[in-house]
Design a protein around this motif. Structure first.
Motif, PDB file in Angstrom:
ATOM      1  N   ASP A   1       0.834  -1.206   0.000  1.00 55.48           N
ATOM      2  CA  ASP A   1       0.000   0.000   0.000  1.00 55.48           C
ATOM      3  C   ASP A   1       0.865   1.252   0.000  1.00 55.48           C
ATOM      4  OD1 ASP A   1      -2.280  -1.531  -0.010  1.00 55.48           O
ATOM      5  OD2 ASP A   1      -2.594  -1.418   2.162  1.00 55.48           O
ATOM      6  N   ARG A   2       1.996   1.197   0.675  1.00 61.44           N
ATOM      7  CA  ARG A   2       2.925   2.333   0.671  1.00 61.44           C
ATOM      8  C   ARG A   2       3.390   2.633  -0.745  1.00 61.44           C
ATOM      9  NH1 ARG A   2       8.500   1.705   3.929  1.00 61.44           N
ATOM     10  NH2 ARG A   2       8.928   0.285   2.200  1.00 61.44           N
ATOM     11  N   MET A   3       3.697   1.581  -1.508  1.00 64.54           N
ATOM     12  CA  MET A   3       4.110   1.759  -2.894  1.00 64.54           C
ATOM     13  C   MET A   3       2.980   2.354  -3.730  1.00 64.54           C
ATOM     14  SD  MET A   3       5.231  -1.152  -5.693  1.00 64.54           S
ATOM     15  CE  MET A   3       3.548  -1.805  -5.734  1.00 64.54           C
ATOM     16  N   LEU A   4       1.765   1.850  -3.546  1.00 65.90           N
ATOM     17  CA  LEU A   4       0.625   2.353  -4.313  1.00 65.90           C
ATOM     18  C   LEU A   4       0.338   3.817  -4.018  1.00 65.90           C
ATOM     19  CD1 LEU A   4      -1.919  -0.632  -4.137  1.00 65.90           C
ATOM     20  CD2 LEU A   4      -0.284  -0.083  -5.957  1.00 65.90           C
ATOM     21  N   ASN A   5       0.728   4.245  -2.833  1.00 64.37           N
ATOM     22  CA  ASN A   5       0.515   5.643  -2.445  1.00 64.37           C
ATOM     23  C   ASN A   5       1.709   6.532  -2.767  1.00 64.37           C
ATOM     24  OD1 ASN A   5      -2.109   5.319  -1.372  1.00 64.37           O
ATOM     25  ND2 ASN A   5      -1.266   4.457   0.514  1.00 64.37           N
ATOM     26  N   GLY A   6       2.613   6.032  -3.624  1.00 58.95           N
ATOM     27  CA  GLY A   6       3.732   6.840  -4.092  1.00 58.95           C
ATOM     28  C   GLY A   6       5.022   6.646  -3.332  1.00 58.95           C
ATOM     29  N   GLY A   7       5.050   5.669  -2.431  1.00 56.49           N
ATOM     30  CA  GLY A   7       6.251   5.427  -1.644  1.00 56.49           C
ATOM     31  C   GLY A   7       7.240   4.500  -2.327  1.00 56.49           C
TER      32      GLY A   7
END
Length: 202
Positions: A160-166
């Protein structure tokens, strides 16, 4: 037979019948010549023979695209593609609980790329968790032969962190913090059930 991966890359075998890409990978970073899949298959066989758990690797589906039908009894597959699996690598039952996990390895020494996972695999693991199944991933840092069990619930946070631009990867320090190291042994080779006993309610 012409056998290809989903991306169209040709699957080639050497004279011993071993996939050349796997063989070269094993030689380059593993003194034992074993892949994570090899080790887990041997481990699962140990669990089965000793009546500890029944866990199997799901076969990779193949799409046949060309068959030479010279006769019904001598049909020869000329071209086929590996289909992308829709779920995870391994599943089975342990102590009355459904167990389901994915196994991945990387040559990276400082992080684990999230591109190794696919959206449909994450969604599948979320459904398993929602139904009270045991779900996790086994990660191997190939060059250092370090193996970790990471519960799916923790993987979801990084995804989810990746999906949120992380970050598009999990730092090794993060895996060491929330994951659980598995020491390599002989019988079984990767005793992940021992780790499952520690972190899941059985």
């Amino acid at each position: 037979m012409d056998l290809r991966y989903p991306n169209g890359k040709q699957y080639t075998m050497n004279k011993t019948g071993i996939n050349k890409s796997i063989a070269s990978k094993s030689i380059s970073y593993s003194n034992r010549g074993m892949t994570l899949e090899d080790d887990l298959n041997v481990t699962n066989q140990y669990y089965l023979l000793n009546e500890i758990a029944v866990i199997h690797k799901k076969p990779t589906p193949v799409q046949i695209v060309h068959v030479d039908y010279k006769s019904r009894s001598t049909a020869v597959i000329k071209e086929a593609y590996f289909k992308q699996p829709s779920t995870t690598d391994y599943n089975g039952v342990y102590q009355g609980r459904y167990i389901d996990f994915e196994a991945k390895e990387t040559n990276n020494t400082t992080s684990f790329p999230l591109q190794n996972f696919h959206e449909h695999q994450i969604e599948h693991m979320k459904k398993v968790v929602a139904h009270n199944g045991i779900s996790f991933v086994i990660l191997r840092f190939a060059k250092t032969e370090e193996v970790f069990l990471l519960p799916s619930s923790d993987l979801f946070i990084f995804w989810d962190r990746m999906l949120n631009g992380g970050r598009k990867s999990i730092k090794k320090e993060e895996i060491e913090e929330v994951g659980h190291p598995i020491s390599l042994g002989i019988h079984p080779r990767i005793d992940y059930i021992q780790t499952v006993n520690k972190i899941f309610t059985i």
